[in-house]
Design an enzyme around this catalytic site. Structure first.
Site, PDB file in Angstrom:
ATOM      1  N   LYS A 176      25.330  12.951  44.127  1.00  0.00           N
ATOM      2  CA  LYS A 176      25.363  11.711  44.899  1.00  0.00           C
ATOM      3  C   LYS A 176      25.357  11.980  46.393  1.00  0.00           C
ATOM      4  O   LYS A 176      24.696  11.295  47.158  1.00  0.00           O
ATOM      5  CB  LYS A 176      26.636  10.950  44.505  1.00  0.00           C
ATOM      6  CG  LYS A 176      26.816   9.630  45.193  1.00  0.00           C
ATOM      7  CD  LYS A 176      25.928   8.607  44.567  1.00  0.00           C
ATOM      8  CE  LYS A 176      25.908   7.303  45.306  1.00  0.00           C
ATOM      9  NZ  LYS A 176      24.615   6.613  45.088  1.00  0.00           N
TER      10      LYS A 176
ATOM     11  N   LYS B  10      13.285   6.233  41.923  1.00  0.00           N
ATOM     12  CA  LYS B  10      14.278   5.834  40.910  1.00  0.00           C
ATOM     13  C   LYS B  10      13.843   6.341  39.544  1.00  0.00           C
ATOM     14  O   LYS B  10      14.632   6.886  38.789  1.00  0.00           O
ATOM     15  CB  LYS B  10      14.418   4.305  40.833  1.00  0.00           C
ATOM     16  CG  LYS B  10      15.192   3.602  41.919  1.00  0.00           C
ATOM     17  CD  LYS B  10      16.668   3.809  41.917  1.00  0.00           C
ATOM     18  CE  LYS B  10      17.086   5.046  42.634  1.00  0.00           C
ATOM     19  NZ  LYS B  10      17.080   5.130  44.053  1.00  0.00           N
TER      20      LYS B  10
ATOM     21  N   ASN C 295      34.110  23.333  49.172  1.00  0.00           N
ATOM     22  CA  ASN C 295      32.853  22.575  49.260  1.00  0.00           C
ATOM     23  C   ASN C 295      32.083  23.093  50.455  1.00  0.00           C
ATOM     24  O   ASN C 295      32.694  23.391  51.484  1.00  0.00           O
ATOM     25  CB  ASN C 295      33.134  21.090  49.534  1.00  0.00           C
ATOM     26  CG  ASN C 295      33.584  20.354  48.309  1.00  0.00           C
ATOM     27  OD1 ASN C 295      33.639  20.925  47.228  1.00  0.00           O
ATOM     28  ND2 ASN C 295      33.921  19.086  48.483  1.00  0.00           N
ATOM     29  N   GLY C 296      30.767  23.143  50.365  1.00  0.00           N
ATOM     30  CA  GLY C 296      29.975  23.580  51.515  1.00  0.00           C
ATOM     31  C   GLY C 296      29.343  24.928  51.242  1.00  0.00           C
ATOM     32  O   GLY C 296      29.260  25.381  50.101  1.00  0.00           O
TER      33      GLY C 296
ATOM     34  N   TRP D  10      28.620  21.460  42.062  1.00  0.00           N
ATOM     35  CA  TRP D  10      27.161  21.327  42.017  1.00  0.00           C
ATOM     36  C   TRP D  10      26.645  22.632  42.593  1.00  0.00           C
ATOM     37  O   TRP D  10      26.835  22.924  43.769  1.00  0.00           O
ATOM     38  CB  TRP D  10      26.719  20.144  42.863  1.00  0.00           C
ATOM     39  CG  TRP D  10      25.257  19.854  42.828  1.00  0.00           C
ATOM     40  CD1 TRP D  10      24.583  19.146  41.869  1.00  0.00           C
ATOM     41  CD2 TRP D  10      24.276  20.232  43.800  1.00  0.00           C
ATOM     42  NE1 TRP D  10      23.251  19.068  42.200  1.00  0.00           N
ATOM     43  CE2 TRP D  10      23.031  19.727  43.366  1.00  0.00           C
ATOM     44  CE3 TRP D  10      24.328  20.956  44.995  1.00  0.00           C
ATOM     45  CZ2 TRP D  10      21.855  19.913  44.079  1.00  0.00           C
ATOM     46  CZ3 TRP D  10      23.159  21.147  45.698  1.00  0.00           C
ATOM     47  CH2 TRP D  10      21.933  20.622  45.249  1.00  0.00           C
TER      48      TRP D  10
ATOM     49  N   HIS E 186      -9.010   7.296  47.200  1.00  0.00           N
ATOM     50  CA  HIS E 186      -9.218   8.555  47.922  1.00  0.00           C
ATOM     51  C   HIS E 186      -8.608   9.748  47.190  1.00  0.00           C
ATOM     52  O   HIS E 186      -8.307  10.756  47.818  1.00  0.00           O
ATOM     53  CB  HIS E 186      -8.648   8.437  49.338  1.00  0.00           C
ATOM     54  CG  HIS E 186      -9.330   7.390  50.151  1.00  0.00           C
ATOM     55  ND1 HIS E 186     -10.659   7.463  50.515  1.00  0.00           N
ATOM     56  CD2 HIS E 186      -8.899   6.194  50.635  1.00  0.00           C
ATOM     57  CE1 HIS E 186     -11.003   6.394  51.204  1.00  0.00           C
ATOM     58  NE2 HIS E 186      -9.937   5.593  51.279  1.00  0.00           N
TER      59      HIS E 186
ATOM     60  N   GLU F 210      14.110  10.172  39.245  1.00  0.00           N
ATOM     61  CA  GLU F 210      15.504  10.630  39.274  1.00  0.00           C
ATOM     62  C   GLU F 210      16.186  10.486  37.920  1.00  0.00           C
ATOM     63  O   GLU F 210      16.904  11.386  37.492  1.00  0.00           O
ATOM     64  CB  GLU F 210      16.322   9.785  40.272  1.00  0.00           C
ATOM     65  CG  GLU F 210      16.215  10.188  41.709  1.00  0.00           C
ATOM     66  CD  GLU F 210      17.045   9.274  42.616  1.00  0.00           C
ATOM     67  OE1 GLU F 210      17.781   9.800  43.440  1.00  0.00           O
ATOM     68  OE2 GLU F 210      16.953   8.024  42.496  1.00  0.00           O
TER      69      GLU F 210
ATOM     70  N   ARG G 164      29.706  13.485  42.552  1.00  0.00           N
ATOM     71  CA  ARG G 164      29.281  14.420  43.605  1.00  0.00           C
ATOM     72  C   ARG G 164      28.655  15.692  43.048  1.00  0.00           C
ATOM     73  O   ARG G 164      27.984  16.421  43.771  1.00  0.00           O
ATOM     74  CB  ARG G 164      30.479  14.802  44.465  1.00  0.00           C
ATOM     75  CG  ARG G 164      30.976  13.697  45.349  1.00  0.00           C
ATOM     76  CD  ARG G 164      32.153  14.169  46.138  1.00  0.00           C
ATOM     77  NE  ARG G 164      31.793  15.196  47.094  1.00  0.00           N
ATOM     78  CZ  ARG G 164      31.440  14.971  48.339  1.00  0.00           C
ATOM     79  NH1 ARG G 164      31.364  13.735  48.771  1.00  0.00           N
ATOM     80  NH2 ARG G 164      31.134  15.952  49.148  1.00  0.00           N
TER      81      ARG G 164
ATOM     82  N   CYS H 233      29.874  18.765  45.606  1.00  0.00           N
ATOM     83  CA  CYS H 233      31.052  19.157  44.848  1.00  0.00           C
ATOM     84  C   CYS H 233      32.224  18.261  45.251  1.00  0.00           C
ATOM     85  O   CYS H 233      32.156  17.529  46.218  1.00  0.00           O
ATOM     86  CB  CYS H 233      31.448  20.601  45.071  1.00  0.00           C
ATOM     87  SG  CYS H 233      30.103  21.774  45.003  1.00  0.00           S
TER      88      CYS H 233
ATOM     89  N   GLU I 126      10.305   3.913  46.649  1.00  0.00           N
ATOM     90  CA  GLU I 126      11.673   3.871  46.137  1.00  0.00           C
ATOM     91  C   GLU I 126      11.660   3.670  44.610  1.00  0.00           C
ATOM     92  O   GLU I 126      12.450   4.284  43.890  1.00  0.00           O
ATOM     93  CB  GLU I 126      12.461   2.763  46.856  1.00  0.00           C
ATOM     94  CG  GLU I 126      13.863   2.503  46.344  1.00  0.00           C
ATOM     95  CD  GLU I 126      14.797   3.700  46.378  1.00  0.00           C
ATOM     96  OE1 GLU I 126      14.468   4.733  46.995  1.00  0.00           O
ATOM     97  OE2 GLU I 126      15.867   3.616  45.748  1.00  0.00           O
TER      98      GLU I 126
HETATM   99  C1  G6P Z   1      21.183  12.280  47.488  1.00  0.00           C
HETATM  100  C2  G6P Z   1      21.333  11.126  46.532  1.00  0.00           C
HETATM  101  C3  G6P Z   1      20.357  10.028  46.906  1.00  0.00           C
HETATM  102  C4  G6P Z   1      20.550   9.615  48.352  1.00  0.00           C
HETATM  103  C5  G6P Z   1      20.429  10.818  49.291  1.00  0.00           C
HETATM  104  C6  G6P Z   1      20.836  10.464  50.718  1.00  0.00           C
HETATM  105  O1  G6P Z   1      19.959  12.893  47.304  1.00  0.00           O
HETATM  106  O2  G6P Z   1      21.104  11.551  45.202  1.00  0.00           O
HETATM  107  O3  G6P Z   1      20.572   8.903  46.068  1.00  0.00           O
HETATM  108  O4  G6P Z   1      19.605   8.655  48.700  1.00  0.00           O
HETATM  109  O5  G6P Z   1      21.308  11.850  48.849  1.00  0.00           O
HETATM  110  O6  G6P Z   1      22.200  10.140  50.723  1.00  0.00           O
HETATM  111  P1  G6P Z   1      22.900   9.251  51.814  1.00  0.00           P
HETATM  112  O7  G6P Z   1      24.350   9.242  51.406  1.00  0.00           O
HETATM  113  O8  G6P Z   1      22.698   9.953  53.135  1.00  0.00           O
HETATM  114  O9  G6P Z   1      22.274   7.918  51.806  1.00  0.00           O
END
Ligand code: G6P
Length: 609
Positions: free
Chosen positions: A604, A486, A99-100, A74, A505, A489, A27, A2, A482
């Site tokens: 994010k 991507k 937030n939190g 969020w 396997h 996501e 966020r 948030c 990764e």
């Molecule tokens: C969230 C984001 C990801 C990110 C992860 C870790 O899940 O959507 O893109 O990799 O947090 O975030 P950080 O800021 O610790 O790299």
């Protein structure tokens, strides 16, 4: 999670607050709201959906007032809805953004309901506004009420409160969730991230853990966790480029993918010389810490975790140092043995990810020799709480799907690997070869980015699919992980990554014409083995998308689309092969019409556990 914005000025603040929210929307973005002190009432506007929905509502019916707070959410406790959106109010005389997570919210809720407070949301946050109100009703002023209330809160919070009784101030508190004061002239601001305030100031004061601040138009006062007045230093931040601007690009993600040559140059700047790394640039403490390191424990989340997995291959192969990598949320909750002289490395774009931060705090109690943060935000909690920090210079990353943060993390981790390697038998010649590869890296990424149009065309074959497998071997396995992350996501296509040798396997059972297989195939010692794995797929009618070295011999043909990647030095292959996978997921998501920069259900920066 948030985003919070607050402002106290001599002019109306709701536009400033909304612009702040726009900049924080990365966020969290399921609902948003603004509250301002408007004469003898608290003006409130909340909307389900993105900040633009709120902005439109405010265009229709403005909220005048010079003191205000705002929030983009969020959801954690309570589904996304207008009732659950912040700010929350108590008796229309107090408004709060939070937030939190308040862990003891149920107990507090019962207590407050017993006192006659009526709750209009399912959120944990609403308990806090009523709790503060109850303190004010017992005779405390706003600041004292906030100080008293937060003593009763368990969990994590960054919060800001305004009150009709004291209309010219915002009181805010930080515990486990970041807050920064933006210093203006005759007006002051606050936010959970300085990015929100860049349109109004470039001077910032970061609150420390446990700080409470009272912000007015004329100034601000801060008290630390033992209630002592403190002065926190003011930082001037002046990026030339405003990161919250997409420029010529359709999405932030694409802009950030194309920024990679520049930000990698920035991350390398001052840290490599002609034929060696410049270790002094890692900071004065680096030598001592690296000298004693005999083991590396890496902890991170999401994309950052994947960079740690790549680094493990480097650390063991180049530096000859044993390395373990774990996701932070797992590391925190299991028993393990701490090896002797182990360096605890956290990797995080934001430096505020709750699990990573908690893992660092735990590690400090467990006997790790030292801690190192690889991070993109210099003022973040992670950096401040680590013995040593190596900053990635990715600039602000707005797209929720991380791209340039990942590749700059890889660059920083390779520098650390070389520094440790020097102490464990890496020869000057070998170091010079790697440094040369790093020097070429930005240009090689530029060349790789020219594949954009080809990848865009190939992505058309992909957009109709519902599932996919990503394959790699060696350090390309985490690259495949990764790539799969991507894709899922941002395009919502189910994607899993496997080490190619593991295909037979189990996952081979899934392969048919509807299951595209993406493989990364650099021209290294594993190429022939990978080719056999790809044969296994072709024999079952699977459709192959291969990102292959120009010299790999893998050509487009029936059942296989081969996209030719430039030949690059082996050590930087994981960085180079990440680029086409980013472009593939981007173009597939665009074709599918998803919200590329703000995919559903994600955020994010995840500052809750
Ligand atoms: C969230 C984001 C990801 C990110 C992860 C870790 O899940 O959507 O893109 O990799 O947090 O975030 P950080 O800021 O610790 O790299």
């Amino acid at each position: 999670m948030c985003g919070i914005v607050g402002a106290v000025a001599k002019r109306e603040v709701s536009d400033i607050l909304v612009e702040g929210l726009r900049r924080l929307e990365y966020r969290g973005y399921d609902s948003a709201g603004v509250a301002v002190i408007d004469g003898d009432q608290v003006g409130l506007c909340k909307r389900l959906g993105k900040v633009e929905v709120l902005a439109k509502a405010l265009e229709q019916s403005a909220l005048p007032g010079c003191t205000g707070i705002a929030h983009t959410r969020w959801a954690t406790h309570g589904q996304p809805s207008e009732e659950n959106a912040h700010p929350h109010t108590s008796h229309d005389r107090l408004a709060l953004v939070h937030n939190g997570i308040i862990e003891n919210h149920e107990k507090l809720r019962q207590q407050l309901q017993g006192m006659g407070y009526h709750f209009s949301s399912q959120t944990d946050s609403e308990t806090v506004v009523h709790l503060i109100d109850s303190k004010m009703q017992s005779g405390l002023d706003l600041l004292a009420a906030v100080k008293s209330a937060i003593k009763e809160l368990e969990g994590a919070f960054g919060l800001a409160v305004i009150s009709l009784a004291e209309p010219e101030k915002v009181v805010c508190a930080r515990s486990g969730s970041p807050l920064v004061i933006g210093v203006g002239i005759g007006e002051n601001f606050l936010a959970s991230d300085q990015l929100a305030l860049r349109q109004v100031t470039d001077r910032f004061v970061y609150l420390e853990e446990g700080d409470i601040a009272c912000v007015t138009a004329e100034g601000y006062l801060i008290w630390d966790e033992s209630d002592q007045p403190v002065i926190r230093s003011t930082l001037s931040i002046s990026d030339k480029v405003d990161a919250a601007d997409k420029g010529e690009y359709r999405h932030f993600m694409l802009k950030e993918i194309f920024e990679q040559p520049t930000v990698i140059r920035n991350t390398l700047a001052g840290r490599i010389g002609k034929d060696k790394i410049l270790e002094q640039a890692f900071g004065a403490e680096a030598k001592l810490i690296l000298d004693k390191t005999e083991h590396v424990q890496i902890v991170a989340c999401g994309t950052s975790y994947h960079s740690g997995l790549v680094a493990r291959y480097w650390l063991e192969e180049i530096a000859g140092i044993p390395c373990s990598v774990e996701v932070a949320s797992e590391f925190r909750y299991r028993k393990f043995v701490v090896p002797k002289n182990s360096l605890f490395v956290t990797i995080s774009q934001s430096g505020e990810t709750a699990d990573t931060l908690a893992a660092l705090r735990l590690a400090k109690t467990l006997g790790y020799a030292s801690s190192l943060a690889i991070c993109n935000v210099a003022q973040s909690s992670l950096v401040r709480e680590s013995d040593l920090a190596l900053m990635t210079e990715a600039g602000t990353e707005i797209g929720v799907a991380s791209t340039k943060a990942f590749t700059t993390q890889l660059v920083a981790l390779l520098l650390v690997t070389i520094a440790l390697g020097r102490r464990h038998g890496l020869t000057a010649n070998a170091e010079a070869t790697m440094v040369e590869a790093l020097q070429q890296l930005p240009e090689l990424i530029e060349q790789t980015l020219t594949l954009d149009e080809t990848i865009k065309q190939s992505s058309e074959h992909f957009a109709e699919k519902n599932h996919s497998l990503f394959l790699g071997r060696g350090a390309q396995y985490p690259v495949a992980m990764e790539g799969a992350l991507k894709l899922k996501e941002i395009s919502y296509i189910h994607a899993e990554a496997y080490p190619a040798g593991e295909l037979k396997h189990g996952p081979l059972a899934l392969v048919d014409a509807d299951m595209p297989i993406v493989a990364v195939a650099p021209n290294n010692e594993l190429l022939e083995k990978l080719k056999s794995n790809l044969e296994e797929v072709a024999a079952r009618g699977g459709e192959l998308f291969v990102f292959a070295d120009v010299d790999s011999g893998l050509q487009t043909g029936p059942g296989i689309i081969s996209i030719q990647v430039p030949s690059v030095p082996a050590v930087i292959e994981p960085i180079i092969y990440t680029i086409p996978l980013q472009l593939l997921s981007y173009h597939v998501a665009v074709l599918k019409g998803t919200d590329v920069d703000q995919p559903r259900n994600l955020a994010k920066s995840v500052t809750v556990e």
